[in-house]
Design an enzyme around this catalytic site. Structure first.
Site, short mmCIF file in Angstrom:
data_model
loop_
_atom_site.label_atom_id
_atom_site.label_comp_id
_atom_site.label_asym_id
_atom_site.label_seq_id
_atom_site.Cartn_x
_atom_site.Cartn_y
_atom_site.Cartn_z
N ARG A 74 27.17 36.58 44.10
CA ARG A 74 27.77 35.32 43.63
C ARG A 74 26.64 34.39 43.21
O ARG A 74 25.72 34.12 43.97
CB ARG A 74 28.59 34.68 44.75
N ASP A 136 42.36 38.82 42.96
CA ASP A 136 43.19 37.61 43.08
C ASP A 136 44.18 37.44 41.93
O ASP A 136 45.16 36.70 42.05
CB ASP A 136 42.30 36.35 43.16
O1 F6P Z 1 37.78 36.60 44.75
C1 F6P Z 1 37.95 37.74 45.49
C2 F6P Z 1 37.93 37.43 46.96
O2 F6P Z 1 38.07 38.63 47.68
C3 F6P Z 1 38.95 36.41 47.43
O3 F6P Z 1 40.24 36.95 47.57
C4 F6P Z 1 38.33 35.93 48.71
O4 F6P Z 1 38.74 34.61 49.01
C5 F6P Z 1 36.87 35.95 48.40
O5 F6P Z 1 36.69 36.87 47.33
C6 F6P Z 1 36.00 36.40 49.54
O6 F6P Z 1 34.68 36.23 49.15
P1 F6P Z 1 33.42 36.87 49.88
O7 F6P Z 1 33.45 38.35 49.63
O8 F6P Z 1 32.26 36.22 49.23
O9 F6P Z 1 33.58 36.58 51.33
#
Ligand code: F6P
Length: 357
Positions: A74, A136
Site C-alpha cells: 500500500r 470489495d
Molecule cells: O481492500 C481490500 C481489503 O481486504 C478490505 O476489504 C479490507 O478492509 C482491507 O483490504 C484490509 O487491508 P489490509 O490487508 O491492509 O489489512
C-alpha cells in the site's frame, strides 16, 4: 515493439495473476514484440526502480494462482506528494523509472487508492492502462471487479459452515465480512449463505431492530440466528456523529471490531449467547474462482487491445455485461456504494432478511 511496465498495488486479491497473464497472452498472440518490466511490490517498485524483466514463461501456469507474482504494497495517495525519509520526490521518481526504461506504457492493477495514483501519473504525462481489482467491488465505473466473486465464495463458505454449528447449539452467530467501507461482499455472501440479518455500512443499523428480528425468529421456532456483519457496518447513532466525534469515540473503543460491539449489545439486551467469527484475510486468499479466472482474463485481453491501439488513460471495466473502457479521471477518487433503495436490497427484504433498519 512495446515496452510495458506492470505493477499490482494495494491489498491483493484472487485473479491478479490471471489478469496479467491475459494482458501478456493477448499481446503475444497479436504478433507484437513485447518487453515486460514487472515492478515489484506495487508503486514502491516504480518509485525505487525495483523491477524484474519478465518473459512469457513467467506468465505460464499462473491462471489459477492466487496472490500476485509481482508482490504488492500500500502506497497511500495522501502521502504521494510527501518526500520519503531520504527526501526523494516520489512522483518524480516514478516518472524517472518510466522514462529511464523508455516504456510505452504502464499496466496498473489495483483498487481505489491505486487508481488515484494511476490518474496522477496520467496527468503527469505517462501512458497508463489500469485493471480493476478488489474483493470489495467498490471501484467506480465498473459493475464488477475481479477478486470479488472469489471472496464471495469464501465468505459464503464461512457462513455455510457456521450454519450447522449454529443449528446444533441454538446460538446467535455473527460472521464478519471484509469490504472496507461498502457492503457488496457482505450482502452477496450473506444472501448466498442464508444469513437472517445483514448489516452493511450503507444502511446504518438500530440494535433494537436487530434484537426484534432475533426475537421474531425465535417466536417462529428458529433455534438460531446468523448475522453477516460488514467490517464497516455502523449504528444509526454513530452514523450521525461528525468525523471528529466518531474519531474520538474510536479512540476509546473497547472492541476489536464492530461485530464484537453488536455481539455485546445482543447479549446485554437478550441474554443470548453470541459467537463471532472473522474469516479475515482468508477472503482474499487462495485460487480465483472460475468466474474470476474468465473475467480477469477477458479484462486483461482488452487491456492488451488498448495497448496495441495506443489508447491510454483508461481503466478496463465492465458495465451492463459489456467490457468497456472508462476514463481514469472518471474513476479516481470515487467510491461505488450500494444504494439502500436498490432492487437487491428490496428483494433481500422480501425474503425476510433484516438490515437492522
Ligand atoms: O481492500 C481490500 C481489503 O481486504 C478490505 O476489504 C479490507 O478492509 C482491507 O483490504 C484490509 O487491508 P489490509 O490487508 O491492509 O489489512
Amino acid at each position: 515493439m512495446k515496452r510495458i511496465g506492470m505493477l499490482t498495488s494495494g491489498g491483493d486479491c484472487q485473479a491478479l495473476n490471471a489478469a496479467m497473464r491475459g494482458v501478456v497472452k493477448s499481446l503475444i498472440f497479436s504478433g507484437e514484440q513485447i518487453e515486460i518490466y514487472g515492478f515489484l511490490n506495487g508503486y514502491q517498485g516504480l518509485i525505487y526502480g525495483n523491477y524484474r524483466m519478465l518473459d512469457v514463461s513467467d506468465f505460464s501456469g499462473i491462471l489459477t494462482r492466487g496472490g500476485t507474482i509481482l508482490g504488492s504494497s500500500r502506497t497511500p495517495f495522501k502521502l504521494i506528494h510527501e518526500p520519503d525519509a531520504n527526501g526523494l520526490d516520489k512522483v518524480e521518481a516514478m516518472k524517472h523509472s518510466y522514462y529511464k526504461l523508455n516504456l510505452d506504457c504502464l499496466v496498473i492493477l489495483g483498487g481505489n487508492g491505486t487508481h488515484k495514483t494511476a490518474n496522477l501519473l496520467r496527468e503527469e504525462g505517462l501512458n497508463v492502462v489500469t485493471l480493476p481489482k478488489t474483493i470489495d467491488n467498490d471501484l467506480w465505473g465498473t459493475d464488477m471487479t475481479f477478486g470479488f466473486q472469489s471472496a464471495v465464495d469464501i465468505a459464503t463458505n464461512a457462513i455455510d459452515c457456521i450454519h450447522t454449528t449454529a443449528d446444533s447449539h441454538g446460538r446467535v452467530f455473527i460472521v464478519e465480512v471484509m469490504g472496507h467501507k461498502v457492503g457488496y461482499l457482505t450482502l452477496n455472501a450473506g444472501m448466498a449463505g442464508g444469513a437472517d440479518i445483514i448489516l452493511i455500512p450503507e444502511i446504518p443499523y438500530d440494535i433494537k431492530k436487530i434484537v426484534q428480528a432475533i426475537d421474531e425468529r425465535k417466536k417462529r421456532g428458529s433455534k438460531f440466528t446468523i448475522i453477516a456483519v460488514a467490517e464497516g457496518a455502523i449504528s444509526k447513532e454513530d452514523a450521525k456523529l461528525s468525523k471528529k466525534e466518531y474519531k474520538k469515540k474510536m479512540e476509546n473503543y473497547p472492541y476489536p471490531s464492530v461485530s464484537y460491539e453488536v455481539a455485546a449489545e445482543i447479549l446485554k439486551k437478550t441474554g443470548q449467547e453470541v459467537r463471532v467469527t472473522v474469516p479475515g484475510h482468508t477472503q482474499r486468499g487462495g485460487s480465483p474462482c472460475p468466474y474470476d479466472r474468465v473475467f480477469a482474463s477477458r479484462l486483461g485481453a482488452e487491456a492488451g487491445k488498448l495497448i496495441l491501439k495506443g489508447e491510454y488513460g483508461f481503466m478496463v471495466g465492465y458495465r451492463n455485461r459489456e467490457v468497456v473502457k472508462v476514463p481514469l479521471e472518471d474513476v479516481a477518487g470515487k467510491l461505488k456504494k450500494i444504494q439502500p433503495d436498490s432492487s437487491i436490497i428490496k428483494e433481500a427484504k422480501m425474503l425476510g432478511i433484516s438490515f437492522g433498519d
